[in-house]
Design an enzyme around this catalytic site. Structure first.
Site, PDB file in Angstrom:
ATOM      1  N   GLY A  11       0.869  -1.177   0.104  1.00 25.01           N
ATOM      2  CA  GLY A  11      -0.110  -0.028   0.000  1.00 25.01           C
ATOM      3  C   GLY A  11       0.739   1.369   0.107  1.00 25.01           C
ATOM      4  O   GLY A  11       0.412   2.262   0.551  1.00 25.01           O
ATOM      5  N   ASN A  13       1.496   3.061  -2.484  1.00 22.25           N
ATOM      6  CA  ASN A  13       0.881   4.186  -3.684  1.00 22.25           C
ATOM      7  C   ASN A  13      -0.461   4.575  -2.786  1.00 22.25           C
ATOM      8  O   ASN A  13      -1.080   5.832  -2.856  1.00 22.25           O
ATOM      9  CB  ASN A  13       0.301   3.431  -4.769  1.00 22.25           C
ATOM     10  CG  ASN A  13       1.415   3.399  -5.802  1.00 22.25           C
ATOM     11  OD1 ASN A  13       1.901   4.378  -6.313  1.00 22.25           O
ATOM     12  ND2 ASN A  13       2.008   2.343  -6.144  1.00 22.25           N
ATOM     13  N   MET A  89      -4.212  -7.251  -6.340  1.00 20.96           N
ATOM     14  CA  MET A  89      -3.750  -8.429  -7.222  1.00 20.96           C
ATOM     15  C   MET A  89      -5.093  -9.520  -7.564  1.00 20.96           C
ATOM     16  O   MET A  89      -4.549 -10.831  -7.656  1.00 20.96           O
ATOM     17  CB  MET A  89      -2.708  -9.204  -6.458  1.00 20.96           C
ATOM     18  CG  MET A  89      -1.534  -8.119  -6.025  1.00 20.96           C
ATOM     19  SD  MET A  89      -0.578  -7.446  -7.491  1.00 20.96           S
ATOM     20  CE  MET A  89       0.120  -8.945  -8.191  1.00 20.96           C
ATOM     21  N   LEU A  92     -10.009  -8.404 -12.578  1.00 21.36           N
ATOM     22  CA  LEU A  92     -11.375  -7.935 -12.525  1.00 21.36           C
ATOM     23  C   LEU A  92     -12.285  -8.505 -13.788  1.00 21.36           C
ATOM     24  O   LEU A  92     -11.746  -8.734 -14.589  1.00 21.36           O
ATOM     25  CB  LEU A  92     -11.523  -6.693 -12.574  1.00 21.36           C
ATOM     26  CG  LEU A  92     -10.526  -6.027 -11.303  1.00 21.36           C
ATOM     27  CD1 LEU A  92     -10.335  -4.245 -11.624  1.00 21.36           C
ATOM     28  CD2 LEU A  92     -11.616  -6.127  -9.873  1.00 21.36           C
ATOM     29  N   ASN A 106      -5.385   2.303 -12.899  1.00 17.86           N
ATOM     30  CA  ASN A 106      -4.621   1.554 -12.227  1.00 17.86           C
ATOM     31  C   ASN A 106      -3.160   2.117 -12.326  1.00 17.86           C
ATOM     32  O   ASN A 106      -3.160   3.174 -13.164  1.00 17.86           O
ATOM     33  CB  ASN A 106      -4.744  -0.041 -13.235  1.00 17.86           C
ATOM     34  CG  ASN A 106      -3.595  -0.976 -12.668  1.00 17.86           C
ATOM     35  OD1 ASN A 106      -3.294  -0.914 -11.513  1.00 17.86           O
ATOM     36  ND2 ASN A 106      -2.906  -1.236 -13.749  1.00 17.86           N
ATOM     37  N   HIS A 108       0.885   1.052 -13.067  1.00 21.87           N
ATOM     38  CA  HIS A 108       1.514  -0.298 -13.339  1.00 21.87           C
ATOM     39  C   HIS A 108       3.015  -0.004 -13.517  1.00 21.87           C
ATOM     40  O   HIS A 108       3.270   1.216 -14.210  1.00 21.87           O
ATOM     41  CB  HIS A 108       0.901  -0.801 -14.741  1.00 21.87           C
ATOM     42  CG  HIS A 108       1.665  -2.114 -15.263  1.00 21.87           C
ATOM     43  ND1 HIS A 108       1.460  -3.030 -14.635  1.00 21.87           N
ATOM     44  CD2 HIS A 108       2.506  -2.290 -16.258  1.00 21.87           C
ATOM     45  CE1 HIS A 108       2.178  -4.390 -15.160  1.00 21.87           C
ATOM     46  NE2 HIS A 108       2.987  -3.563 -15.995  1.00 21.87           N
TER      47      HIS A 108
HETATM   48  C1  GRF Z   1       3.267  -1.221  -7.431  1.00 21.87           C
HETATM   49  O1  GRF Z   1       4.391  -1.226  -8.193  1.00 21.87           O
HETATM   50  C2  GRF Z   1       2.208  -0.926  -8.670  1.00 21.87           C
HETATM   51  O2  GRF Z   1       2.654  -0.380  -9.635  1.00 21.87           O
HETATM   52  C3  GRF Z   1       1.738  -2.295  -9.035  1.00 21.87           C
HETATM   53  O3  GRF Z   1       1.664  -2.949  -7.753  1.00 21.87           O
HETATM   54  C4  GRF Z   1       2.860  -2.445  -6.821  1.00 21.87           C
HETATM   55  C5  GRF Z   1       1.890  -1.959  -5.595  1.00 21.87           C
HETATM   56  O4  GRF Z   1       2.835  -1.305  -4.709  1.00 21.87           O
HETATM   57  N1  GRF Z   1       0.403  -2.172  -9.435  1.00 21.87           N
HETATM   58  P1  GRF Z   1       2.158  -0.702  -3.409  1.00 21.87           P
HETATM   59  O5  GRF Z   1       1.251  -1.811  -2.768  1.00 21.87           O
HETATM   60  O6  GRF Z   1       1.428   0.434  -3.555  1.00 21.87           O
HETATM   61  O7  GRF Z   1       3.252  -0.374  -2.458  1.00 21.87           O
END
Ligand code: GRF
Length: 213
Positions: A11, A13, A89, A92, A106, A108
């Site tokens: 988490g 992000n 993860m 959908l 999203n 990525h």
């Molecule tokens: C990030 O690298 C994001 O780009 C990918 O999954 C990872 C999530 O990291 N979709 P976090 O849980 O936000 O630390």
């Protein structure tokens, strides 16, 4: 604008969004953090910020569709207008993606359309890419596809391990995700013919970031 953030793990992000929302002039707030994993550290981050959380385990549902419907119900109950995937993860269902079309984004860790899917950093290093980066995009039914809102570029150094590259990219994820959400919440983003326009421009200031250049 009210956000629902969907997480399965660490988490970071989500934390970047929480921190951005703490600023008085930021035009969004997180109404719900939803996880498919009860032990996701993202839930702890939400609790610390006094954000409502919900856990739905896909194991409690007969199929992907019914799990996704339960998620939609939680998101709607929270009044969220934009759904942000942040390390969520689970694939959908088409129904979920259709329902939230152009209200579902999203992040990525590659420069899409290069390196969709998993193990992106290993693959970029293995194939000798000179640059990689990250992408915020609207979600479409195919994994890691959809109109691109914002990207940032980082160099790939010859000595990089996948972890080195991941860390360099993650730092930029934390910049472009809150920025993309801000643009959307300000009503400056629209999708036309599957391309994102910001302020009605195809090549928007601030939606691109190239710290190396
Ligand atoms: C990030 O690298 C994001 O780009 C990918 O999954 C990872 C999530 O990291 N979709 P976090 O849980 O936000 O630390």
């Amino acid at each position: 604008m009210k956000l629902a953030v969907l997480v399965s793990g660490r988490g970071s992000n989500l934390q970047a969004l929480i921190d951005a929302c703490a600023a008085e002039d930021y035009p969004a707030e997180i109404a719900l953090v939803l996880s498919n994993k009860a032990d996701a550290y993202g839930l702890e981050r939400a609790r610390q910020a006094d954000i409502p959380t919900a856990v739905l385990s896909h194991k409690d549902f007969a199929d992907r569709e019914s799990f996704d419907e339960a998620m939609s119900a939680k998101i709607e109950e929270a009044g969220a207008e934009l759904v942000c995937l942040a390390g969520f993860m689970r694939l959908l269902s088409d129904g979920f993606v259709r329902k939230w079309r152009d209200r579902l984004i999203n992040i990525h860790p590659s420069l899409l359309p290069a390196y969709k899917g998993l193990h992106v950093h290993e693959r970029a290093i293995e194939e000798g890419a000179r640059f990689s980066g990250c992408t915020v995009h609207f979600v479409r039914p195919a994994m890691d596809e959809g109109p691109i809102i914002s990207q940032a570029v980082v160099p790939v150094h010859p000595t990089d391990t996948p972890d080195d590259l991941a860390a360099r990219i993650l730092e930029q994820e934390h910049v472009i995700y809150p920025r993309a959400v801000k643009f959307i919440a300000e009503g400056r983003v629209r999708v036309s013919a599957e391309r994102v326009l910001i302020n009605d421009h195809a090549v928007p200031d601030g939606a691109m970031s190239n710290p190396a250049g």
